[in-house]
Write an enzyme that holds these catalytic residues in place. Structure first.
Site, PDB file in Angstrom:
ATOM      1  N   ASP A   1      58.895  68.414   7.861  1.00  0.00           N
ATOM      2  CA  ASP A   1      57.698  67.848   8.474  1.00  0.00           C
ATOM      3  C   ASP A   1      57.871  68.005   9.990  1.00  0.00           C
ATOM      4  OD1 ASP A   1      55.464  66.184   9.013  1.00  0.00           O
ATOM      5  OD2 ASP A   1      56.817  64.445   9.158  1.00  0.00           O
ATOM      6  N   ARG A   2      56.787  67.955  10.754  1.00  0.00           N
ATOM      7  CA  ARG A   2      56.930  68.118  12.207  1.00  0.00           C
ATOM      8  C   ARG A   2      56.935  66.777  12.953  1.00  0.00           C
ATOM      9  NH1 ARG A   2      52.400  70.439  16.147  1.00  0.00           N
ATOM     10  NH2 ARG A   2      52.279  68.204  16.572  1.00  0.00           N
ATOM     11  N   ASP A   3      55.774  66.123  12.987  1.00  0.00           N
ATOM     12  CA  ASP A   3      55.658  64.888  13.777  1.00  0.00           C
ATOM     13  C   ASP A   3      56.532  63.773  13.200  1.00  0.00           C
ATOM     14  OD1 ASP A   3      53.719  66.019  15.554  1.00  0.00           O
ATOM     15  OD2 ASP A   3      52.198  65.730  14.013  1.00  0.00           O
TER      16      ASP A   3
ATOM     17  N   LYS B   1      49.391  67.472   2.720  1.00  0.00           N
ATOM     18  CA  LYS B   1      50.425  66.656   2.077  1.00  0.00           C
ATOM     19  C   LYS B   1      49.874  65.251   1.813  1.00  0.00           C
ATOM     20  CE  LYS B   1      53.112  67.378   5.572  1.00  0.00           C
ATOM     21  NZ  LYS B   1      54.199  67.238   6.564  1.00  0.00           N
TER      22      LYS B   1
END
Ligand SMILES: [Mg+2]
Length: 195
Positions: free
Chosen positions: A22-24, A116
């Site tokens: 995931d990024r954030d 997601k």
């Protein structure tokens, strides 16, 4: 925890193992109530680039799977996000890491197959890299939607960050918890159980 087994070097590491990030809240700090729209708003989590360099040596391939609803809402453009990612990748590469591909879901609707916890982005990755085996993949995220995404695909799921109280039901659904991405990478390289 789903199980009490350690994050063993095999079958999760080595040839034929894959990492989904995931990024954030994992690679960069989340902006409470806002989207990361500019490079100036993109702040790496502690030692994140170093973490990805370590993880690059441990996994065959690394993918980023990120919901970016701000695009769908018109708060930012695809070009804004691309610009942020260009910076992110450059910093990661400077540290010796490598992200193989970034998958973005700009949709607003929770019914979008790519958003997601729906699994569309994983299958897009598998279409691009047919060698991906989800059962030999690890998903690292800071939200329930990330954990659900990974679990649906049969991945080993790792929660990072401090979004959830210790009593939250999410802890029954994960394989491991780490304070942040660097802790995960460091534990993994030293073959230490992440929790
Ligand atoms: Mg997140």
């Amino acid at each position: 925890m789903k199980n009490k087994s350690p994050l063993a070097p095999s079958p999760l590491l080595g040839t034929g193992s894959f990492l989904f990030l995931d990024r954030d809240g994992v690679i960069n700090q989340e902006l409470p109530g806002d989207y990361v729209k500019t490079v100036g708003e993109f702040i790496f989590t502690p030692q994140a680039t170093e973490a990805i360099a370590i993880l690059t040596s441990l996994f065959d391939r690394i993918f980023v799977v990120t919901n970016q609803r701000g695009i769908g809402r018109g708060v930012m453009s695809q070009a804004d996000v691309d610009n942020v990612h260009q910076y992110m990748l450059a910093e990661i590469e400077k540290a010796g890491g490598q992200i193989d591909r970034i998958y973005i879901c700009p949709a607003i609707s929770p019914t979008c197959v790519n958003r997601k916890p729906n699994t569309g982005m994983a299958f897009r990755a598998q279409a691009d890299f047919p060698e991906i085996d989800f059962r030999r993949s690890v998903m690292v995220g800071n939200s329930l939607s990330d954990i659900q995404f990974g679990n649906k695909l049969g991945m080993y799921t790792v929660l990072v960050g401090d979004k959830y109280e210790k009593e939250h039901k999410i802890y029954e659904q994960i394989d491991a918890f780490c304070e942040n991405l660097y802790k995960f990478a460091d534990n993994l390289q030293h073959n230490v159980k992440p929790i």
